[in-house]
Design an enzyme around this catalytic site. Structure first.
Site, PDB file in Angstrom:
ATOM      1  N   GLU A 291      21.433  -6.693  -2.919  1.00  0.00           N
ATOM      2  CA  GLU A 291      20.411  -7.484  -3.615  1.00  0.00           C
ATOM      3  C   GLU A 291      20.519  -8.978  -3.284  1.00  0.00           C
ATOM      4  OE1 GLU A 291      20.297  -4.789  -7.684  1.00  0.00           O
ATOM      5  OE2 GLU A 291      21.655  -6.497  -7.567  1.00  0.00           O
ATOM      6  N   PRO A 292      20.287  -9.358  -2.051  1.00  0.00           N
ATOM      7  CA  PRO A 292      20.354 -10.793  -1.742  1.00  0.00           C
ATOM      8  C   PRO A 292      19.138 -11.533  -2.271  1.00  0.00           C
ATOM      9  CG  PRO A 292      19.627  -9.569   0.182  1.00  0.00           C
ATOM     10  CD  PRO A 292      19.886  -8.554  -0.898  1.00  0.00           C
ATOM     11  N   ARG A 294      19.244 -15.647  -2.969  1.00  0.00           N
ATOM     12  CA  ARG A 294      19.381 -16.994  -2.423  1.00  0.00           C
ATOM     13  C   ARG A 294      19.373 -17.005  -0.886  1.00  0.00           C
ATOM     14  NH1 ARG A 294      22.209 -20.937  -5.201  1.00  0.00           N
ATOM     15  NH2 ARG A 294      23.334 -19.319  -6.352  1.00  0.00           N
ATOM     16  N   TYR A 335      24.382 -27.332 -12.594  1.00  0.00           N
ATOM     17  CA  TYR A 335      25.601 -26.952 -11.866  1.00  0.00           C
ATOM     18  C   TYR A 335      26.143 -28.058 -10.954  1.00  0.00           C
ATOM     19  CZ  TYR A 335      22.655 -22.688 -12.244  1.00  0.00           C
ATOM     20  OH  TYR A 335      21.797 -21.703 -12.640  1.00  0.00           O
ATOM     21  N   CYS A 362      12.514 -37.726 -19.277  1.00  0.00           N
ATOM     22  CA  CYS A 362      13.216 -38.627 -20.199  1.00  0.00           C
ATOM     23  C   CYS A 362      14.590 -38.053 -20.486  1.00  0.00           C
ATOM     24  CB  CYS A 362      12.428 -38.774 -21.484  1.00  0.00           C
ATOM     25  SG  CYS A 362      10.972 -39.737 -21.202  1.00  0.00           S
ATOM     26  N   TYR A 391      15.977 -20.440  -6.676  1.00  0.00           N
ATOM     27  CA  TYR A 391      16.340 -20.961  -8.006  1.00  0.00           C
ATOM     28  C   TYR A 391      15.834 -22.382  -8.242  1.00  0.00           C
ATOM     29  CZ  TYR A 391      19.293 -16.832  -7.700  1.00  0.00           C
ATOM     30  OH  TYR A 391      19.731 -15.547  -7.524  1.00  0.00           O
TER      31      TYR A 391
HETATM   32  N1  LLP Z   1      21.755  -9.080  -8.238  1.00  0.00           N
HETATM   33  C1  LLP Z   1      22.072  -9.419  -9.490  1.00  0.00           C
HETATM   34  C2  LLP Z   1      22.360  -8.377 -10.452  1.00  0.00           C
HETATM   35  C3  LLP Z   1      22.105 -10.762  -9.869  1.00  0.00           C
HETATM   36  O1  LLP Z   1      22.422 -11.082 -11.110  1.00  0.00           O
HETATM   37  C4  LLP Z   1      21.807 -11.762  -8.922  1.00  0.00           C
HETATM   38  C5  LLP Z   1      21.800 -13.174  -9.286  1.00  0.00           C
HETATM   39  C6  LLP Z   1      21.461 -11.357  -7.617  1.00  0.00           C
HETATM   40  C7  LLP Z   1      21.464 -10.013  -7.310  1.00  0.00           C
HETATM   41  C8  LLP Z   1      21.095 -12.343  -6.533  1.00  0.00           C
HETATM   42  O2  LLP Z   1      22.136 -13.195  -6.234  1.00  0.00           O
HETATM   43  P1  LLP Z   1      22.005 -14.222  -5.009  1.00  0.00           P
HETATM   44  O3  LLP Z   1      22.015 -13.405  -3.737  1.00  0.00           O
HETATM   45  O4  LLP Z   1      20.757 -14.961  -5.171  1.00  0.00           O
HETATM   46  O5  LLP Z   1      23.194 -15.094  -5.130  1.00  0.00           O
HETATM   47  N2  LLP Z   1      20.545 -19.776 -11.069  1.00  0.00           N
HETATM   48  C9  LLP Z   1      21.780 -19.758 -10.310  1.00  0.00           C
HETATM   49  C10 LLP Z   1      22.005 -18.407  -9.669  1.00  0.00           C
HETATM   50  C11 LLP Z   1      22.029 -17.288 -10.667  1.00  0.00           C
HETATM   51  C12 LLP Z   1      22.222 -15.969 -10.018  1.00  0.00           C
HETATM   52  C13 LLP Z   1      21.938 -14.882 -10.994  1.00  0.00           C
HETATM   53  N3  LLP Z   1      22.049 -13.577 -10.456  1.00  0.00           N
HETATM   54  C14 LLP Z   1      21.736 -20.866  -9.271  1.00  0.00           C
HETATM   55  O6  LLP Z   1      20.750 -21.591  -9.216  1.00  0.00           O
HETATM   56  O7  LLP Z   1      22.678 -21.047  -8.531  1.00  0.00           O
END
Ligand code: LLP
Length: 432
Positions: A291-292, A294, A335, A362, A391
């Site tokens: 599940e990519p 980002r 973050y 603000c 994100y």
């Molecule tokens: N699968 C599940 C169950 C997840 O919870 C997530 C991300 C992904 C896949 C995708 O992960 P990625 O490949 O995008 O790293 N808002 C935060 C990131 C939160 C990620 C939440 N879950 C940020 O801006 O860094």
């Protein structure tokens, strides 16, 4: 030259994305503006898709995590590449549905799904639901029974892995709001209960250890732990779980100093672990999901802003204020995430100043970043913040009642609107 590979500088010295001058995009669509390069999104999806096919002998699927960036156009792109989708709310499922996404390729996540969402998933043929806790399993069993259908489920497992990332995006450790713990026997008990259900069929186990992870070791460790748990289930309960979902979390290059391993290396190393464990257990290889989020979209997006005020505070810092901020990119305030920025209309010049790019909310913490190397930026210049494709839009808000920016897709010299800019009428749309 820049962290994102699809960017370059044209003869006028302006930054380009997908073959288009970013200053022209700013003039045509206004700022702030999210720009996504479709070609790079497709290229990233294909790299993941091909490695999964190759490393898992055709038994692997990419389910793009739509929380990173979701809109109907994005769902259409993912569908046209033949990939699946991870959705985490009724809103993300509805976006996919309305985009004509094949719902059997959607996995529905969430640590606190409502009955309405569970019913929606079942009614619309969502492929599988990743169940997070026992009350949810029982509610789902009841709802599926009432509808006279069998719900395909996976269980979200906490494999107990420390993924070396920001604590807010770390999810695989025991102290996490997501899923069932392995160490305590909770996960095993959940599997037992699922196997005794009539309207629920266990089709997979799922784990996701965190986000923006550079190191491959914790992914290998998670795969090992999950495979051994599958072996235990087979040995003690006589059931072979057919699917293994290893989540997302692959790190990307936000700064020149970041050095994520290429996805191909991840897929090779993790699939080697899965294969080795299968051999040791005498099990067939499960169907493997990833599940990519980002890593598919972040590098393909930039945000364009127009510079307003410039404030030099002698001996302290220089603020360059832009017409967006934490409303369209809350990642610095949340973050302290760092980004690379470029003055789009001076992109061939040296970045020989260090500035704080401030938003217009603000809120003193409303910054895009501090100490950012930048060309001399003055009122009217266009600033591009790079690698904002994940994100940012998906986490945008209307704080201070600012309107959310538009999203434009570019592809080989052409641009088109994917999400319209909000108007001030949109801001009061639901007010009575
Ligand atoms: N699968 C599940 C169950 C997840 O919870 C997530 C991300 C992904 C896949 C995708 O992960 P990625 O490949 O995008 O790293 N808002 C935060 C990131 C939160 C990620 C939440 N879950 C940020 O801006 O860094």
């Amino acid at each position: 030259m820049f962290v994102s590979e699809d960017l370059s500088v044209n003869e006028q010295g302006n930054l380009t994305i997908g073959g288009i001058d970013t200053t022209e995009l700013a003039a045509q669509y206004g700022t702030p503006l999210y720009v996504m390069d479709e070609e790079l999104i497709r290229k990233n999806l294909r790299r993941f898709h091909e490695s999964m096919q190759k490393c898992y002998d055709g038994k692997g699927i990419v389910c793009y995590a739509s929380k990173a960036f979701s809109c109907m156009e994005m769902c259409r792109i993912v569908a046209s590449e033949g990939d699946g989708l991870d959705a985490v709310s009724i809103g993300e499922m509805y976006t996919a549905l309305k985009a004509g996404f094949p719902m059997e390729k959607v996995g529905f996540h969430g640590n606190n799904k409502t009955d309405e969402e569970l019913a929606f998933a079942l009614d619309n043929g969502v492929g599988h639901i990743i169940v997070d806790n026992i009350p949810e399993l029982r509610r789902l069993e009841k709802i599926a029974a009432e509808k006279g259908i069998t719900a395909h489920i996976m269980f979200r497992i906490k494999p107990g892995i420390d993924a070396h990332t920001h604590q807010f995006v770390m999810t695989g450790q025991i102290d996490s709001k997501y899923g069932f713990a392995l160490e305590t026997g909770e996960a095993f008990e959940a599997v037992k209960e699922a196997l005794s259900c009539n309207s629920v069929k266990l089709v997979g186990l799922h784990c996701h250890i965190g986000s923006q992870i550079f190191d491959i070791d914790p992914f290998e460790e998670a795969a090992r732990v999950m495979m051994r748990f599958m072996g235990k289930i087979r040995d003690e309960l006589g059931y072979t779980v057919p699917g293994l979902n290893l989540g997302g979390g692959f790190g990307i290059k936000y700064l020149e100093s970041h050095d994520p391993a290429p996805f191909e290396t991840y897929a090779e190393r993790v699939s080697a672990v899965v294969k080795k464990e299968c051999e040791a257990l005498g099990m067939d290889m499960p169907y493997v999901y990833i599940e990519p989020g980002r890593s598919i979209v972040a590098p393909a997006g930039i945000t364009l802003y127009t510079v307003g005020a410039r404030k030099e505070i002698p001996g302290i810092r220089t603020y360059v204020s832009v017409d967006g901020g934490m409303g369209d990119n809350p990642r610095y305030i949340l973050y302290q995430s760092e980004y690379e920025a470029v003055v789009a209309n001076k992109a061939s010049e040296e970045r020989n100043e260090k500035v704080t790019i401030a938003g217009r909310c603000c809120e003193s913490g409303d910054l895009i970043g501090e100490n950012m190397p930048l060309q001399h930026a003055d009122s009217g210049d266009i600033i591009a913040v790079l690698a904002t494709g994940a994100y940012n839009y998906s986490m945008s808000s209307n704080y201070n009642r600012f309107q959310k920016p538009a999203v434009v897709f570019v592809n080989k010299g052409e641009s088109r609107i994917a999400v319209k800019r909000e108007t001030i009428e949109d801001v009061i749309r639901n007010d009575i």
